[in-house]
Each structure stands twice: as structure tokens, then as C-alpha cells.
Scaffold this motif. Structure first.
Motif, short mmCIF file in Angstrom:
data_model
loop_
_atom_site.label_atom_id
_atom_site.label_comp_id
_atom_site.label_asym_id
_atom_site.label_seq_id
_atom_site.Cartn_x
_atom_site.Cartn_y
_atom_site.Cartn_z
N TYR A 198 0.84 -1.20 0.00
CA TYR A 198 0.00 0.00 0.00
C TYR A 198 0.87 1.26 0.00
O TYR A 198 2.00 1.25 0.51
N GLN A 199 0.31 2.36 -0.53
CA GLN A 199 0.91 3.68 -0.38
C GLN A 199 -0.20 4.70 -0.24
O GLN A 199 -1.09 4.80 -1.10
N GLY B 69 6.17 6.70 4.87
CA GLY B 69 6.02 5.62 5.83
C GLY B 69 4.62 5.04 5.91
O GLY B 69 4.39 4.08 6.66
N ALA B 70 3.65 5.61 5.19
CA ALA B 70 2.27 5.13 5.24
C ALA B 70 2.09 4.02 4.21
O ALA B 70 1.58 4.26 3.10
N THR B 71 2.52 2.83 4.56
CA THR B 71 2.54 1.73 3.59
C THR B 71 1.81 0.48 4.12
O THR B 71 2.09 -0.63 3.69
N ASN B 72 0.89 0.68 5.07
CA ASN B 72 0.10 -0.43 5.59
C ASN B 72 -1.34 -0.35 5.11
O ASN B 72 -1.75 0.63 4.48
N ALA B 73 -2.14 -1.36 5.46
CA ALA B 73 -3.55 -1.38 5.05
C ALA B 73 -4.36 -0.34 5.81
O ALA B 73 -5.48 -0.01 5.41
N THR B 74 -3.81 0.20 6.91
CA THR B 74 -4.50 1.23 7.69
C THR B 74 -3.61 2.45 7.85
O THR B 74 -2.37 2.36 7.78
N TYR B 75 -4.26 3.61 8.09
CA TYR B 75 -3.52 4.85 8.37
C TYR B 75 -4.32 5.65 9.38
O TYR B 75 -5.52 5.89 9.20
#
Length: 468
Positions: free
Chosen positions: A252-253, A263-269
């Protein structure tokens, strides 16, 4: 001759207890309702003083080879024929072809089995979530997308996976009101675009145990992933951060207003900043995107009256709103009509009706919220719980009116169930108004069952018969 004598003796023993007839067509049990009745004739000749009658439940195929005892009478308690006995089904019961039979101990005898009936114990009977409430999914051409029941899931989700005895049926919608069965199991690998959901398998029994819908699309066909805000959208910034989540993928991005979030590379933010958030999701063999315009304005308010209130003639009910809204405005309504002179945070109610107050924040984040409450005349004071009503519209005994100690304002839980065990009403604010809708019946007077659970006294149970 020996065989003939054995057959004759067996026939005589079986003949001592007639075939049980059932007071129900299906057993759809739950924590709030689990009582069913069987009636059977028996010979009173040579009935021993210590005799007990036993009700046995077959397995789901109707076989009694491993029967379950669901009721045993006290010694000598049942002496008049025919007898009607009640029993409860075990909480692992699930199937379409159960039977019951009756046995006696003195003399020893066994009836033949009853007609078969569906029986399910609905150990989980409320909505649950799949895929963390994300409403969409996307798969690459030739690939698949996995739908799964959440366990435990977020918030107060009561996952049916907590109950090992349960099974599940998956469906794909074919129209807003129709669907087709797809598969069984706790998860589903989707290879065909469509809207999917899952239900706990309670056979022909109706149930509230079902999931949210997820619409699955094929990437490259105009599909876009959804993004869910855990605090809703818009949300109130003063409530803290909200968590954005999206569909399953390999990587993810996230972006804010078109700029990469480092650094926002997860399924959640997680964020507390308003703006347009987008996410690019790598599905392995293709890529898809999602977007949300996140709003973080809001305010908190409370009102000091209950949802349901009683007002005697000549009395006044003071209703006051407390709010942290900036420069708030107040509008009060009676039966959806604006009360022109009521523009403060409090209002003195002097007549019955349906009230509403709308609070609007006029500075900063401009938004509104509202409270609804009802004011009625005091309930009639009756001495006993009635078991007979006639909802025929003649203004007499049309609704089930119970003593004041159980109605709205006492926090008493009132439950009404049909004779098939289906939930008809469950409330902690009963207003002596059931049935609110017309119940059509011709030749048979329907029977319902009630359970009244007061705060500080014993539980009351009984039946309600409706007559014309």
C-alpha cells in the motif's frame, strides 16, 4: 411361535404410549426462548406410583440410536391422559429432521417417534462483520478476493466464529431483494464480480445472524477500492484520531491531497487531519486505488430527558440541552412543527406529543445534531398481567396493557415471541402498545409468549392469546 409372542409383547408395550403430537412446526430456539410442547395419550392401567415420563430427542436424521433426553418428569407426577409436557432443545441442536418420542419407566414403554421437524438453537442471533466492514474488494483478472468472517473484529462485533458448532452459508445478490447460494464455510474466495454476504446456517429458521455486504469488482473494469473511517465521516476531531482502512492487498501507499505520506505503507492509516486521502493498492498482478474526502468537524451535546416520558395534566416537563457547540442555535419542534418562541437551550413541555430539538454549531465546523423524545399521558394502572387481548380496533382491550411497574421508565425488559419462537418484540421501554400493527387471523387464535425481566424482582413468563 416365540417370534410371534415377542412381536405381540413389543406391540403391547409400544401401544401403552401413543404417538406424540407437537404444538409447533419448527423449533427455533435461542437464549430468550427455548420451550416446546408435546402431547401424548397413554394407558393408565398398571401405571406405577414411581413412573416417570421421559422425552427423548433424536439426531438430525430422526434416528434415536443416540437419543438425547430433554425432559424427565418427577416420579408419579403425570397420571392423567393425555399429557402435555414441555422441553428445551440443547444449544448444539441444528438440523431439519429431528423427532421426539416418549418413554415411561413403570411400566417400561416407548412410543414411536413424532413427525419430523426442523430444530436449531440460535446461539448467535445478531449481525456480525466480514472484512472489517470494508464495503468493497477488488481482484485481478484471473485472480480472486478473499472474504472472511471477522474474529473477533472491531468494536462490539459478536463473531459467530466464537461458537464452534455453527456453520455458514455464503450468498451473491442477484437483485436488491434476491440472492443465490454460493458456498459454505467461514471464508469465501471470490472469482466473480458481485455483492456478497454470509449468514449463519439456521436452516428454515429465520435469524438476525448475518453479515454486512461486500461488493467485489475486477480491477481494470472501473473498480475503485473503498476506504473506511473508524470514527465515521465526518468525525469530530475532539474525539481523537480516526483510523482509515482499505481492502486487502500485497502492499500500500497512502497520499494526502495528492502528496505521498512517508512511511504510510500499511492497510490502515491513523490521522486527525482533514483532507483528501487516497491509497494505491498492489494486488499482485494489478493495481487499484481508493479515495476518501475526510471531514473532522463536530461537537458534543446531551439532553436531560428520557426518550419516553409521562406528563400528567397540569404538569410541566423541563427539557434542557447541554452542548459544547460554538455559537449554538436551538430549534424545538412538536409533532414536526416548529415552535416559534422556543429558541433557547431549554423548553418547558406542557402537552403530549413527539418532540425534537435541533442544535446547530454556527461557527468553525458548521454542523447539526438532534434529540428526539416522546411525551405521553400516564399509563393505566392494572393489577395483573393479562393473557388475553382482542386487537380488533374497537378501542377495548386492543393492546397488551401490563402493570405500571413493568412499563416505560422502569427499565424492565419485555420480550414477546411467537409460538414458533420468533422474536416479535424486545424493549426496555414498553409502552402498552403491542401489537402496533394489525395481526390477521381467521380460524385459529394465535398464541404468543412473554418474558418480563424487572430490575429488582422475579422474572415473569406466560402466554398471550389473541382473539377477534
Amino acid at each position: 411361535m416365540v417370534l410371534l409372542l415377542v412381536f405381540s409383547y413389543t406391540k403391547t408395550i409400544n401401544a401403552q404410549i401413543g404417538t406424540p403430537s407437537l404444538g409447533f412446526s419448527q423449533a427455533c430456539a435461542s437464549e430468550s426462548f427455548n420451550i416446546y410442547y408435546a402431547t401424548f395419550p397413554f394407558s393408565t392401567t398398571n401405571l406405577g406410583a414411581t413412573n416417570q415420563f421421559i422425552i427423548e430427542l433424536s439426531d438430525a436424521t430422526g434416528s434415536f440410536s443416540n437419543a438425547t433426553t430433554v425432559y424427565t418428569s418427577a416420579q408419579g407426577a403425570v397420571t392423567s391422559s393425555p399429557a402435555t409436557l414441555g422441553f428445551a432443545i440443547p444449544n448444539t441442536t441444528a438440523g431439519e429432521s429431528f423427532k421426539v418420542r416418549i418413554k415411561s419407566t413403570n411400566p417400561a414403554a416407548t412410543s414411536i417417534g413424532s413427525i419430523s421437524f426442523p430444530a436449531y438453537y440460535k446461539i448467535q442471533d445478531e449481525p456480525f462483520t466480514i472484512n472489517n466492514l470494508i464495503s468493497t474488494g477488488t481482484f485481478c483478472s484471473g485472480g480472486s478476493y478473499l472474504l472472511s468472517i471477522d474474529n473477533p473484529g472491531t468494536g462490539s462485533n459478536n463473531s459467530p466464529l466464537q461458537y464452534p458448532s455453527l456453520t455458514f452459508n455464503w450468498y451473491r445478490e442477484t437483485s436488491p431483494t434476491t440472492s443465490v447460494f454460493v458456498a459454505t464455510g467461514p471464508s469465501l474466495s471470490v472469482t466473480q464480480p458481485g455483492t456478497y454476504f454470509v449468514e449463519t446456517n439456521y436452516g428454515t429458521c429465520t435469524s438476525n445472524s448475518y453479515s454486512n455486504r461486500v461488493t467485489v469488482s475486477e480491477a481494470g473494469a472501473g473498480a475503485e477500492a473503498s476506504i473506511l473511517s473508524s470514527l465515521g465521516n465526518p468525525y469530530c476531531a475532539s474525539d481523537g484520531d480516526t483510523t482509515l482502512s482499505t481492502i486487502q492487498g500485497d502492499s500500500y501507499q497512502w497520499y494526502l491531497n495528492g502528496v505521498v505520506i512517508a512511511g504510510a505503507t500499511n492497510a490502515t492509516y491513523t490521522t486527525n487531519e482533514a483532507g483528501t486521502y487516497t491509497v494505491t493498492i498492489d494486488l499482485g498482478n494489478c493495481v487499484t486505488n481508493g479515495s476518501i474526502d475526510l471531514n473532522n468537524g463536530g461537537f458534543a451535546s446531551t439532553i436531560d430527558v428520557s426518550e419516553f416520558n409521562m406528563l400528567a395534566y397540569g404538569e410541566t416537563l423541563a427539557a434542557t440541552v447541554t452542548t459544547d457547540a460554538v455559537n449554538p442555535e436551538f430549534q424545538w419542534f412538536l409533532d414536526e412543527l416548529l415552535i416559534p418562541s422556543a429558541n433557547g437551550n431549554s423548553y418547558g413541555v406542557t402537552e403530549v406529543g413527539n418532540y425534537k430539538v435541533v442544535i446547530t454549531q454556527t461557527s468553525g465546523c458548521i454542523s447539526s445534531t438532534e434529540f428526539l423524545f416522546t411525551v405521553t399521558e400516564p399509563y393505566p394502572d392494572v393489577a395483573n398481567i393479562p393473557n388475553l387481548i382482542s386487537p380488533n380496533g374497537d378501542g377495548k382491550n386492543d393492546t397488551w396493557v401490563i402493570p405500571q411497574e413493568y412499563v416505560n421508565g422502569t427499565n424492565t425488559e419485555v420480550t414477546i415471541l411467537s409460538s414458533q419462537g420468533e422474536l416479535v418484540l424486545k424493549t426496555n421501554n414498553y409502552q402498552n402498545n403491542w401489537p402496533e400493527n394489525e395481526i390477521i387471523f381467521k380460524d385459529i387464535n394465535p398464541v404468543y409468549y412473554y418474558i418480563i425481566i424487572p430490575q429488582n424482582s422475579k422474572v415473569r413468563k406466560g402466554s398471550i392469546t389473541l382473539i377477534k
